[in-house]
Scaffold this active site. Structure first.
Site, mmCIF file in Angstrom:
data_model
loop_
_atom_site.group_PDB
_atom_site.id
_atom_site.type_symbol
_atom_site.label_atom_id
_atom_site.label_comp_id
_atom_site.label_asym_id
_atom_site.label_seq_id
_atom_site.Cartn_x
_atom_site.Cartn_y
_atom_site.Cartn_z
ATOM 1 N N ASN A 162 48.849 37.233 17.339
ATOM 2 C CA ASN A 162 47.683 37.300 18.236
ATOM 3 C C ASN A 162 46.332 37.102 17.530
ATOM 4 O OD1 ASN A 162 47.552 39.824 17.102
ATOM 5 N ND2 ASN A 162 47.773 40.970 19.010
ATOM 6 N N LYS A 196 43.656 37.290 11.482
ATOM 7 C CA LYS A 196 44.970 37.549 10.892
ATOM 8 C C LYS A 196 45.518 36.262 10.244
ATOM 9 C CE LYS A 196 45.994 41.299 14.161
ATOM 10 N NZ LYS A 196 46.887 41.756 15.270
ATOM 11 N N HIS A 253 42.184 40.907 14.869
ATOM 12 C CA HIS A 253 42.143 42.363 15.031
ATOM 13 C C HIS A 253 40.723 42.819 15.315
ATOM 14 C CE1 HIS A 253 42.485 46.673 14.160
ATOM 15 N NE2 HIS A 253 41.371 46.527 13.472
ATOM 16 N N TYR A 261 47.319 50.239 9.563
ATOM 17 C CA TYR A 261 48.096 50.394 10.802
ATOM 18 C C TYR A 261 48.881 51.712 10.815
ATOM 19 C CZ TYR A 261 47.140 45.652 12.547
ATOM 20 O OH TYR A 261 46.541 44.518 13.062
ATOM 21 N N GLU A 273 37.861 51.630 9.127
ATOM 22 C CA GLU A 273 38.466 50.367 8.708
ATOM 23 C C GLU A 273 37.534 49.561 7.805
ATOM 24 O OE1 GLU A 273 39.696 48.639 12.453
ATOM 25 O OE2 GLU A 273 41.203 50.198 12.768
#
Ligand code: ADP
Length: 169
Positions: A132, A29, A135, A69, A146
């Site tokens: 975080n 990310k 992913h 998402y 994805e």
């Protein structure tokens, strides 16, 4: 006696060939990219023995982030999540292997980095759910979905690493 011994010899190979090879979508990310953690994160999956089949640095659109998402659309944090994911370049990866989806989730650790075990990526490298660093797809079906969403045809490579026979018997 000769025919009776045959299944014992051939069964393990038959079972091995039937094992499902899965794909997972892993993404560093924007915070992971900004913090210079790209190499560290890639190397966790590389060292484990999974096969990299796609890799790119990419600035994603709001539309793509929202599609990725879409299951979280109703959550209060959704707008913030979309801002976060589009706030800078991400590193998109496709990884392949037997059991790769569940194993990658274990390597990544719990969504809240404070709850993630030491030794996991989030457990070692992050402190907050909203930052975080990585992913990973949560199911083989989402892995396929994805990868198809983030990569174009021709961006993925079919190849056999020379180390393959040293990773799986
Ligand atoms: P995971 O990424 O571990 O599969 P989820 O699918 O539940 O977790 O959530 C997707 C992402 O949304 C998380 O990785 C995190 O970046 C963000 N997120 C989840 N819950 C929250 C929250 N309560 N506040 C802010 N961001 C969140």
């Amino acid at each position: 006696a000769r025919t009776a011994s045959k299944p014992a010899i051939f069964l393990p190979h038959l079972i091995a060939s039937l094992e499902q090879v899965d794909q997972t979508y892993i993404m560093v990310k924007p915070d992971g990219v900004q913090r210079g953690l790209v190499g560290e994160i890639i190397s966790r999956f590389e060292k484990k023995g999974f096969k990299l089949t796609g890799l790119k640095l990419f600035q994603c659109s709001k539309e793509l982030a929202e599609e990725h998402y879409k299951d979280l659309k109703q959550k209060s944090f959704f707008p913030k999540l979309i801002d976060y994911i589009t706030s800078g370049p991400v590193v998109c990866m496709a990884w392949e292997g037997v059991g790769v989806v569940a194993s990658a989730r274990k390597l990544i650790g719990a969504t809240d980095p404070l709850q993630a075990e030491p030794g996991t990526i989030r457990g070692d490298l992050a402190v907050q759910t909203g930052r975080n660093v990585v992913h990973g797809s949560d199911s083989p079906d989402n892995g396929k979905r994805e990868i198809a969403l983030w990569f174009k045809e021709g961006e993925l490579c079919e190849w056999t690493p020379v180390q393959a026979p040293w990773i799986r018997e």
